[in-house]
Design a protein around this motif. Structure first.
Motif, PDB file in Angstrom:
ATOM      1  N   ARG A  39       0.285 -61.686  10.671  1.00  0.00           N
ATOM      2  CA  ARG A  39       1.453 -60.768  10.955  1.00  0.00           C
ATOM      3  C   ARG A  39       0.505 -59.411  11.347  1.00  0.00           C
ATOM      4  N   GLU A  40       0.080 -59.016  10.209  1.00  0.00           N
ATOM      5  CA  GLU A  40      -1.236 -57.636  10.293  1.00  0.00           C
ATOM      6  C   GLU A  40      -2.449 -57.888  11.319  1.00  0.00           C
ATOM      7  N   LYS A  41      -3.045 -58.647  12.201  1.00  0.00           N
ATOM      8  CA  LYS A  41      -3.942 -58.988  12.353  1.00  0.00           C
ATOM      9  C   LYS A  41      -5.378 -58.599  11.489  1.00  0.00           C
ATOM     10  N   VAL A  42      -4.874 -59.479  10.589  1.00  0.00           N
ATOM     11  CA  VAL A  42      -6.759 -59.005   9.811  1.00  0.00           C
ATOM     12  C   VAL A  42      -7.321 -60.968   8.991  1.00  0.00           C
ATOM     13  N   VAL A  43      -8.936 -61.096   9.169  1.00  0.00           N
ATOM     14  CA  VAL A  43      -9.515 -61.935   8.637  1.00  0.00           C
ATOM     15  C   VAL A  43      -9.579 -61.641   7.580  1.00  0.00           C
ATOM     16  N   GLY A  44      -9.863 -62.167   6.420  1.00  0.00           N
ATOM     17  CA  GLY A  44     -10.540 -61.746   5.626  1.00  0.00           C
ATOM     18  C   GLY A  44     -11.253 -62.810   5.235  1.00  0.00           C
ATOM     19  N   ILE A  45     -12.515 -63.206   3.662  1.00  0.00           N
ATOM     20  CA  ILE A  45     -12.647 -63.859   2.898  1.00  0.00           C
ATOM     21  C   ILE A  45     -12.669 -63.822   1.442  1.00  0.00           C
ATOM     22  N   ALA A  46     -11.987 -64.884   1.110  1.00  0.00           N
ATOM     23  CA  ALA A  46     -11.398 -65.269  -0.293  1.00  0.00           C
ATOM     24  C   ALA A  46     -12.764 -64.693  -1.569  1.00  0.00           C
ATOM     25  N   TRP A  47     -12.424 -64.142  -2.463  1.00  0.00           N
ATOM     26  CA  TRP A  47     -12.927 -63.149  -3.708  1.00  0.00           C
ATOM     27  C   TRP A  47     -12.112 -62.003  -4.607  1.00  0.00           C
ATOM     28  N   THR A  48     -13.029 -62.452  -5.271  1.00  0.00           N
ATOM     29  CA  THR A  48     -11.911 -61.723  -7.050  1.00  0.00           C
ATOM     30  C   THR A  48     -11.889 -60.686  -5.749  1.00  0.00           C
ATOM     31  N   TRP A  91      -9.078 -60.154  17.850  1.00  0.00           N
ATOM     32  CA  TRP A  91      -9.271 -59.145  16.711  1.00  0.00           C
ATOM     33  C   TRP A  91     -10.336 -58.730  16.648  1.00  0.00           C
ATOM     34  N   ARG A  92     -10.846 -57.355  16.786  1.00  0.00           N
ATOM     35  CA  ARG A  92     -12.226 -56.749  15.741  1.00  0.00           C
ATOM     36  C   ARG A  92     -12.514 -57.084  14.680  1.00  0.00           C
ATOM     37  N   ILE A  93     -14.245 -57.513  15.127  1.00  0.00           N
ATOM     38  CA  ILE A  93     -14.683 -57.071  13.805  1.00  0.00           C
ATOM     39  C   ILE A  93     -15.549 -56.313  13.647  1.00  0.00           C
ATOM     40  N   VAL A  94     -15.195 -56.141  12.431  1.00  0.00           N
ATOM     41  CA  VAL A  94     -16.176 -54.451  12.237  1.00  0.00           C
ATOM     42  C   VAL A  94     -17.285 -54.957  11.106  1.00  0.00           C
ATOM     43  N   PRO A  95     -18.565 -54.335  11.235  1.00  0.00           N
ATOM     44  CA  PRO A  95     -19.607 -54.686  10.540  1.00  0.00           C
ATOM     45  C   PRO A  95     -19.284 -53.814   9.411  1.00  0.00           C
TER      46      PRO A  95
END
Length: 166
Positions: A39-48, A91-95
């Motif tokens: 829904r938010e067009k987000v891909v992330g990485i799990a971490w603290t 979805w655009r990846i931002v370095p």
């Protein structure tokens, strides 16, 4: 959350807030797993401190360190999988912010002084927040650096910069 070595799993959430909270409480989510929030067009990485790879970040953090080398490389497999999933969706990846480049900019423009820190600039969309760039603070001025690598210098924090903050 655990750091056991294994292939990253993909977790889907209705919001980045839900994803963030799950990273704090769910024992089955491991550091380096991939978070997908359609829904938010987000891909992330799990971490603290879970961080976004995409232009849209929602409630996740961003990183100034190459996530492939961060924490001894524990995120490498997840980043590669996450980038592939984002690209499949368009979805655009931002370095991450290139801190060496930021320091070089300050060296070229002494009127900004010495670098002190940075702040992510975002704007709100109908689904969450998106990165538009970074505000790099110096002892006597600022550098605004957008996600496309364009930059401008300012001797003070402008209302335009204030309005860009999400």
């Amino acid at each position: 959350m655990s750091t056991d070595a294994r292939e990253p799993q993909v977790w889907r959430f209705p919001s980045t807030r839900n994803a963030y909270d799950a990273c704090q409480t769910a024992e089955d989510i491991r550091d380096g797993d991939v978070l997908v929030i359609e829904r938010e067009k987000v891909v992330g990485i799990a971490w603290t401190w879970p961080f976004a790879l995409t232009e849209a970040i929602g409630e996740l953090h961003v990183t100034t360190v190459d996530p492939r080398t961060r924490e001894g490389g524990i995120f490498t497999a997840g980043v590669e999988l996450g980038e592939r999933l984002a690209q499949e969706r368009g979805w655009r990846i931002v370095p991450p912010l290139d801190l060496a480049f930021a320091h070089a900019l300050f060296a070229q423009h002494p009127r900004c002084g010495q670098p002190l820190g940075f702040k992510v600039l975002t704007h709100k969309t109908e689904t969450g927040r998106e990165r538009v760039g970074w505000l790099l603070a110096g002892t006597t001025g600022f550098v605004e650096l957008d996600i496309h690598g364009h930059y401008r210098f300012a001797n003070k924090w402008t209302p335009l910069t204030d309005n860009q903050e999400g």
